[in-house]
Write a protein that holds these residues in place. Structure first.
Motif, PDB file in Angstrom:
ATOM      1  N   GLU A   8       3.138  25.091 -14.119  1.00  0.00           N
ATOM      2  CA  GLU A   8       3.359  23.727 -14.603  1.00  0.00           C
ATOM      3  C   GLU A   8       4.841  23.458 -14.843  1.00  0.00           C
ATOM      4  O   GLU A   8       5.328  22.350 -14.611  1.00  0.00           O
ATOM      5  N   LYS A   9       5.579  24.467 -15.296  1.00  0.00           N
ATOM      6  CA  LYS A   9       6.984  24.267 -15.664  1.00  0.00           C
ATOM      7  C   LYS A   9       7.895  24.174 -14.443  1.00  0.00           C
ATOM      8  O   LYS A   9       8.806  23.333 -14.392  1.00  0.00           O
ATOM      9  N   LEU A  69      16.242  35.046  -8.904  1.00  0.00           N
ATOM     10  CA  LEU A  69      15.280  34.859  -7.820  1.00  0.00           C
ATOM     11  C   LEU A  69      14.448  33.607  -8.010  1.00  0.00           C
ATOM     12  O   LEU A  69      14.228  32.829  -7.083  1.00  0.00           O
ATOM     13  N   GLY A  70      13.950  33.398  -9.217  1.00  0.00           N
ATOM     14  CA  GLY A  70      13.046  32.279  -9.436  1.00  0.00           C
ATOM     15  C   GLY A  70      12.713  32.099 -10.893  1.00  0.00           C
ATOM     16  O   GLY A  70      13.231  32.798 -11.774  1.00  0.00           O
ATOM     17  N   LEU A  71      11.829  31.119 -11.160  1.00  0.00           N
ATOM     18  CA  LEU A  71      11.407  30.744 -12.506  1.00  0.00           C
ATOM     19  C   LEU A  71      12.600  30.298 -13.336  1.00  0.00           C
ATOM     20  O   LEU A  71      12.778  30.698 -14.477  1.00  0.00           O
ATOM     21  N   THR A  72      13.406  29.443 -12.731  1.00  0.00           N
ATOM     22  CA  THR A  72      14.588  28.900 -13.394  1.00  0.00           C
ATOM     23  C   THR A  72      15.030  27.648 -12.642  1.00  0.00           C
ATOM     24  O   THR A  72      14.728  27.482 -11.453  1.00  0.00           O
ATOM     25  N   THR A  73      15.735  26.773 -13.360  1.00  0.00           N
ATOM     26  CA  THR A  73      16.368  25.624 -12.718  1.00  0.00           C
ATOM     27  C   THR A  73      17.808  25.941 -12.330  1.00  0.00           C
ATOM     28  O   THR A  73      18.481  25.112 -11.722  1.00  0.00           O
ATOM     29  N   ALA A  80      17.693  26.903 -22.507  1.00  0.00           N
ATOM     30  CA  ALA A  80      16.462  26.150 -22.722  1.00  0.00           C
ATOM     31  C   ALA A  80      15.291  27.016 -23.179  1.00  0.00           C
ATOM     32  O   ALA A  80      14.367  26.532 -23.841  1.00  0.00           O
ATOM     33  N   TRP A  81      15.308  28.306 -22.836  1.00  0.00           N
ATOM     34  CA  TRP A  81      14.171  29.171 -23.168  1.00  0.00           C
ATOM     35  C   TRP A  81      14.229  29.709 -24.604  1.00  0.00           C
ATOM     36  O   TRP A  81      13.314  30.404 -25.048  1.00  0.00           O
ATOM     37  N   GLY A  82      15.278  29.396 -25.348  1.00  0.00           N
ATOM     38  CA  GLY A  82      15.427  29.925 -26.703  1.00  0.00           C
ATOM     39  C   GLY A  82      14.497  29.260 -27.701  1.00  0.00           C
ATOM     40  O   GLY A  82      13.914  28.193 -27.452  1.00  0.00           O
ATOM     41  N   VAL A 112       8.978  30.709  -5.686  1.00  0.00           N
ATOM     42  CA  VAL A 112       8.425  31.987  -5.244  1.00  0.00           C
ATOM     43  C   VAL A 112       8.303  32.981  -6.385  1.00  0.00           C
ATOM     44  O   VAL A 112       7.535  33.962  -6.295  1.00  0.00           O
ATOM     45  N   GLY A 113       9.023  32.748  -7.480  1.00  0.00           N
ATOM     46  CA  GLY A 113       8.886  33.627  -8.636  1.00  0.00           C
ATOM     47  C   GLY A 113       7.460  33.712  -9.145  1.00  0.00           C
ATOM     48  O   GLY A 113       7.064  34.727  -9.731  1.00  0.00           O
ATOM     49  N   LEU A 114       6.665  32.678  -8.929  1.00  0.00           N
ATOM     50  CA  LEU A 114       5.259  32.710  -9.333  1.00  0.00           C
ATOM     51  C   LEU A 114       4.512  33.856  -8.667  1.00  0.00           C
ATOM     52  O   LEU A 114       3.618  34.467  -9.275  1.00  0.00           O
ATOM     53  N   LEU A 115       4.858  34.161  -7.428  1.00  0.00           N
ATOM     54  CA  LEU A 115       4.174  35.236  -6.711  1.00  0.00           C
ATOM     55  C   LEU A 115       4.791  36.595  -7.018  1.00  0.00           C
ATOM     56  O   LEU A 115       4.082  37.609  -7.017  1.00  0.00           O
ATOM     57  N   VAL A 116       6.078  36.623  -7.286  1.00  0.00           N
ATOM     58  CA  VAL A 116       6.730  37.893  -7.638  1.00  0.00           C
ATOM     59  C   VAL A 116       6.149  38.451  -8.937  1.00  0.00           C
ATOM     60  O   VAL A 116       6.100  39.677  -9.134  1.00  0.00           O
ATOM     61  N   LEU A 117       5.674  37.573  -9.824  1.00  0.00           N
ATOM     62  CA  LEU A 117       5.054  38.029 -11.069  1.00  0.00           C
ATOM     63  C   LEU A 117       4.000  39.105 -10.821  1.00  0.00           C
ATOM     64  O   LEU A 117       3.845  40.028 -11.632  1.00  0.00           O
TER      65      LEU A 117
END
Length: 415
Positions: free
Chosen positions: A235-236, A289-293, A23-25, A242-247
């Motif tokens: 938003e996505k 870890l995160g930022l994925t479905t 999906a990220w392509g 938790v990946g939002l905080l790992v950033l």
């Protein structure tokens, strides 16, 4: 009776390589991979990765006189001819590397890859999500540019992050609370583990924290790139990722065309945007870890991570050299990049083992000796070829300026 294809000819073989529609392509008429291949972009699908290799989940297909055979099946049929005895001894009847063209329009997941021992444990424990028992070190080479996150920030930057964003303190905890002070990697390990475990145990606190950061960033009139990235991912993927905080605790890395980074086992990373050539050990083991479905596995990630701070070093090639060797500290592959001017020729030889050739730019011809006669194949931008071990040398002639990647097994490791 022996048929024509019972013995494999010593010649290069054209490959047809599959596209992965993650999906990220990139999508649409400007999508990088279809343009590279000279094809129309799929109307409703992204073109994220082009796989060139023999991974069983998406093998390239080898052109055997008009019959397209999956490369992994061809290797099973002719292992000695295609791989050579040294590679067989080291890796069995398997091609040990996988080459890709990766085109990211959006960030990939935050992830890491296991070493060999860890991969064996993960595969035995959960073969559905870890489909093989192999490690997956990889190198990323920017074709145009790459923005990424890689490796933990030093502890001093963690402390500065908590000062600037005090909302994170409740999840990360006190970084100055031990006497004597902990070694830096152990302090990072404890803080990162506390962040992930608290986020899992207190989803309400995680949501309040991500909401507060989103509210703070969204009201700023002049947001920076990091703040825009956070809001896009918020938003996505929603406020409970938790990946939002790992950033906040990973190093930002930017590569210019030709530059590269090596991502070893246990290094947390995420590609954010860019078009790259990527080469790795022939595995599809990804611990997310995160930022994925997709499937996320925090416990496995904490088992495999290395907590030494710092971004991986950036390798910058000599722009004046027509040949670059991207050496990596693993036995599975090494990658060369060769540039030829119009009308130039180059003899490519190696003592044994297979080679994959991928054309990034140019048109020309491949020549080889075939039982006293000269064989030839045309090449053009976007095409891949498999050179079997039984053909130790061949020649390229560039009819236009040419840029190719060559992937082989370093035989000092495989012997």
């Amino acid at each position: 009776m022996e048929t024509r294809h019972d013995v494999l000819e010593a010649r290069p073989y054209r490959l047809h390589n599959p596209i992965q529609p993650y999906a990220w392509g990139e999508r649409g008429p400007r999508a990088f991979i279809p343009r590279l291949l000279g094809e129309d972009a799929p109307p409703d699908a992204p073109a994220a990765e082009l796989w060139v290799g023999a991974h069983p989940s998406a093998p390239s297909r080898l052109d055997l006189d008009g019959r397209w055979i999956p490369l992994n099946q061809a290797i099973a049929r002719w292992p000695r001819a295609l791989l050579g005895s040294s590679v067989q001894r080291a890796f069995g009847d398997h091609l040990p590397f996988l080459f890709k063209i990766l085109s990211a329009a959006e960030p990939l997941s935050i992830q890491a890859h296991p070493n060999k021992a860890q991969a064996q444990v993960l595969h035995a424990r959960d073969p559905e999500h870890y489909p093989d028992a192999h490690h997956k070190p990889e190198i990323a080479i920017a074709l145009e540019s790459l923005q990424a996150l890689a490796g933990f920030k030093p502890l001093g930057q963690w402390k500065e992050t908590l000062r600037v964003h005090p909302q994170l303190q409740a999840l990360v905890g006190d970084l100055d609370g031990t006497e004597p002070p902990l070694p830096e990697d152990e302090a990072i390990r404890r803080a990162f583990t506390r962040l992930l475990q608290t986020a899992r145990q207190r989803p309400d606190l995680l949501s309040r924290t991500t909401d507060a950061l989103a509210q703070r960033f969204s009201t700023r009139p002049n947001r920076d790139e990091f703040q825009d990235l956070y809001l896009f991912l918020y938003e996505k993927y929603g406020k409970t990722d938790v990946g939002l905080l790992v950033l906040f605790f990973l190093n930002q890395v930017e590569l210019k065309a030709g530059q590269a980074i090596y991502l070893d086992a246990g290094l947390p990373h995420a590609y954010l945007k860019g078009n790259i050539a990527e080469c790795m050990a022939n595995s599809d083991n990804v611990v997310r870890l995160g930022l994925t479905t997709k499937f996320k596995d925090v416990d496995a990630l904490l088992e495999i991570l290395r907590f030494q701070p710092g971004a991986p070093p950036i390798f910058t090639p000599d722009p004046a050299s027509p040949r670059t060797v991207y050496g990596v500290p693993c036995p599975d592959f090494e990658i060369h990049r060769l540039r030829l001017g119009k009308g130039c020729q180059e003899v490519l030889s190696r003592p044994g083992g297979p080679e994959v050739l991928f054309v990034v730019q140019g048109v020309g011809e491949i020549f080889w000796d075939a039982l006293g006669k000269t064989g030839r194949l045309d090449y053009r931008r976007g095409q891949g070829f498999f050179v079997p071990a039984v053909l130790p040398a061949y020649r390229l002639r560039a009819d236009a300026a040419t840029d190719v990647f060559l992937v082989r097994v370093p035989l000092d490791h495989a012997a």
